[in-house]
Design a protein around this motif. Structure first.
Motif, PDB file in Angstrom:
ATOM      1  N   PRO A  79     -70.387  -2.334   6.013  1.00 12.98           N
ATOM      2  CA  PRO A  79     -71.539  -2.545   6.890  1.00 12.98           C
ATOM      3  C   PRO A  79     -72.473  -3.631   6.382  1.00 12.98           C
ATOM      4  O   PRO A  79     -73.374  -4.053   7.101  1.00 12.98           O
ATOM      5  CB  PRO A  79     -72.225  -1.175   6.898  1.00 12.98           C
ATOM      6  CG  PRO A  79     -71.848  -0.563   5.607  1.00 12.98           C
ATOM      7  CD  PRO A  79     -70.453  -1.047   5.319  1.00 12.98           C
ATOM      8  N   TYR A  80     -72.239  -4.084   5.155  1.00  8.04           N
ATOM      9  CA  TYR A  80     -73.048  -5.170   4.593  1.00  8.04           C
ATOM     10  C   TYR A  80     -72.539  -6.537   5.003  1.00  8.04           C
ATOM     11  O   TYR A  80     -73.313  -7.411   5.383  1.00  8.04           O
ATOM     12  CB  TYR A  80     -73.058  -5.082   3.065  1.00  8.04           C
ATOM     13  CG  TYR A  80     -73.958  -4.024   2.496  1.00  8.04           C
ATOM     14  CD1 TYR A  80     -75.310  -4.275   2.269  1.00  8.04           C
ATOM     15  CD2 TYR A  80     -73.468  -2.768   2.172  1.00  8.04           C
ATOM     16  CE1 TYR A  80     -76.143  -3.306   1.735  1.00  8.04           C
ATOM     17  CE2 TYR A  80     -74.288  -1.789   1.635  1.00  8.04           C
ATOM     18  CZ  TYR A  80     -75.620  -2.063   1.422  1.00  8.04           C
ATOM     19  OH  TYR A  80     -76.445  -1.098   0.896  1.00  8.04           O
TER      20      TYR A  80
ATOM     21  N   ARG B 283     -81.853  -0.122  10.258  1.00 12.39           N
ATOM     22  CA  ARG B 283     -80.736  -0.585   9.428  1.00 12.39           C
ATOM     23  C   ARG B 283     -80.984  -0.263   7.958  1.00 12.39           C
ATOM     24  O   ARG B 283     -80.077   0.165   7.245  1.00 12.39           O
ATOM     25  CB  ARG B 283     -80.540  -2.088   9.633  1.00 12.39           C
ATOM     26  CG  ARG B 283     -79.439  -2.677   8.757  1.00 12.39           C
ATOM     27  CD  ARG B 283     -79.076  -4.082   9.200  1.00 12.39           C
ATOM     28  NE  ARG B 283     -78.333  -4.802   8.184  1.00 12.39           N
ATOM     29  CZ  ARG B 283     -77.046  -4.597   7.916  1.00 12.39           C
ATOM     30  NH1 ARG B 283     -76.374  -3.697   8.582  1.00 12.39           N
ATOM     31  NH2 ARG B 283     -76.444  -5.300   6.970  1.00 12.39           N
TER      32      ARG B 283
ATOM     33  N   ASP C  44     -70.865  -2.654  10.608  1.00 12.91           N
ATOM     34  CA  ASP C  44     -72.138  -1.950  10.678  1.00 12.91           C
ATOM     35  C   ASP C  44     -72.252  -1.205  12.004  1.00 12.91           C
ATOM     36  O   ASP C  44     -72.633  -0.023  12.052  1.00 12.91           O
ATOM     37  CB  ASP C  44     -73.280  -2.957  10.515  1.00 12.91           C
ATOM     38  CG  ASP C  44     -74.645  -2.308  10.641  1.00 12.91           C
ATOM     39  OD1 ASP C  44     -75.059  -1.627   9.691  1.00 12.91           O
ATOM     40  OD2 ASP C  44     -75.292  -2.475  11.692  1.00 12.91           O
TER      41      ASP C  44
ATOM     42  N   LEU D  62     -78.483   2.071   5.742  1.00  9.64           N
ATOM     43  CA  LEU D  62     -77.828   1.614   4.523  1.00  9.64           C
ATOM     44  C   LEU D  62     -78.273   2.425   3.306  1.00  9.64           C
ATOM     45  O   LEU D  62     -77.490   2.624   2.363  1.00  9.64           O
ATOM     46  CB  LEU D  62     -78.102   0.128   4.302  1.00  9.64           C
ATOM     47  CG  LEU D  62     -77.438  -0.810   5.320  1.00  9.64           C
ATOM     48  CD1 LEU D  62     -77.857  -2.248   5.075  1.00  9.64           C
ATOM     49  CD2 LEU D  62     -75.916  -0.692   5.273  1.00  9.64           C
TER      50      LEU D  62
END
Length: 346
Positions: free
Chosen positions: A164-165, A327, A171, A331
């Protein structure tokens, strides 16, 4: 002016008229592998000989950054990172397309007549035959959690998924998973316990599966995986039987496009029956239009998979996925469940 001079002027004009007009160069920034998309590009150029395409195949993050850069703006932006595309439109970086094709496009597959979803691609699980010989292969998300839990040692370091980075599509998919299953964070924790590798592209995951570095891949783009498996029989592709996300590549015309007419013609071609016919017959991208017949159509996918397809609509709800605070919170929990202290490398 003498008759002789007029004759020279007439000849010069005739020569200029006979010269072919210089082709317009359309700049397309795209997170879509060119070798997959090539039949569509070729068909468009055959129908539009006056347009040349400068196709720039990049990652979702690179495409988004270049679309926001003030210098050298692209004409058309294509990406699988649907929230970022809607955000570009919401921030005023897209312009509308008002052709009949655009007006008639399904409401669930467009945003403000500016962002158009033109493919219908299932999200899949892929695994090697060795996995099927060692444990029950997963056909649902619950199955996946079970084998990660009960066969953790055998799968240690042999599982791969999106980061997701380093991937906008990655993501989005994990955040969508959190909407559809209450066990999503258990699944993330199990992936962390199995030392799952996280990559930036489906291609790198498929290459790792073929090389034997991985036995199992989760949340791959089915359009790429299905074609890959045809050439690599050691790879099995499974559309999950409980729910299967479906993402759409989206296209928009940049607000500062230098070749607006060419950009409009290109995006309109993606929505046209002709363009969708090429996608359905010559690519694995799955066409959206119901009046197109071919091996890769949304209707054929629905007929084969059933009613557990969950298309991600192109609408305002996508903006929540790029909200900085949301977000950051996502994360933060991702890292906590994986028990990592640094950003995963691609």
């Amino acid at each position: 002016m003498t008759g002789r001079h007029w004759r020279w002027v007439w000849m010069a004009c005739a020569l200029l008229t006979a010269l072919p007009a210089a082709a317009t160069t359309l700049i397309v920034e795209a997170a879509l592998d060119q070798d997959i998309f090539e039949p569509v590009l070729r068909a468009f150029q055959q129908a539009n000989a006056d347009i040349q395409i400068d196709y720039r195949d990049r990652s979702t993050i690179d495409v988004e950054q270049r679309a926001r850069a003030s210098d050298d703006p692209p004409d058309v932006v294509i990406s699988s990172a649907m929230p970022w595309q809607v955000a570009l439109s919401n921030d005023g970086l897209a312009q509308p397309l008002t052709t009949p094709e655009a007006q008639q496009w399904p409401q669930w597959a467009k945003w403000r007549n500016e962002v158009f979803g033109f493919t219908f691609e299932p999200i899949v699980i892929a695994y090697r035959l060795e996995l099927a010989a060692a444990m029950p292969p997963p056909s649902t998300h619950r199955d996946l959690l079970d084998i990660l839990t009960h066969y953790r040692q055998q799968l240690d370091g042999k599982v791969v998924s999106y980061s997701p980075y380093s991937s906008g599509i990655g993501d989005m998919l994990f955040q969508q998973d959190a909407r559809y299953t209450p066990r999503m964070w258990d699944l993330v924790a199990a992936m962390g316990a199995a030392n799952t590798d996280f990559r930036g592209t489906t291609r790198s995951m498929l290459e790792g599966l073929t090389a034997g570095r991985y036995w199992l891949g989760y949340n791959l783009l089915g359009s790429y995986a299905l074609v890959w498996a045809q050439r690599h029989p050691e790879i099995i592709v499974q559309v999950p039987n409980d729910y299967s996300l479906v993402m759409m590549r989206t296209a928009l015309i940049h607000r500062n496009a230098r070749h607006v007419d060419a950009a409009r013609r290109f995006v309109n071609f993606l929505l046209s029956k002709e363009g969708q016919f090429v996608m359905a017959g010559e690519t694995p991208l799955f066409s959206v239009r119901p009046d197109v017949i071919g091996p890769y159509t949304a209707q054929r996918l629905r007929d084969e998979v059933g009613d557990h397809l969950y298309p991600i609509p192109v609408d305002a709800t996508l903006l929540a996925f790029v909200d900085p605070l949301r977000r950051q919170s996502f994360l933060k929990r991702w890292n906590r469940e994986l028990k990592i202290l640094r950003q995963p490398a691609d």
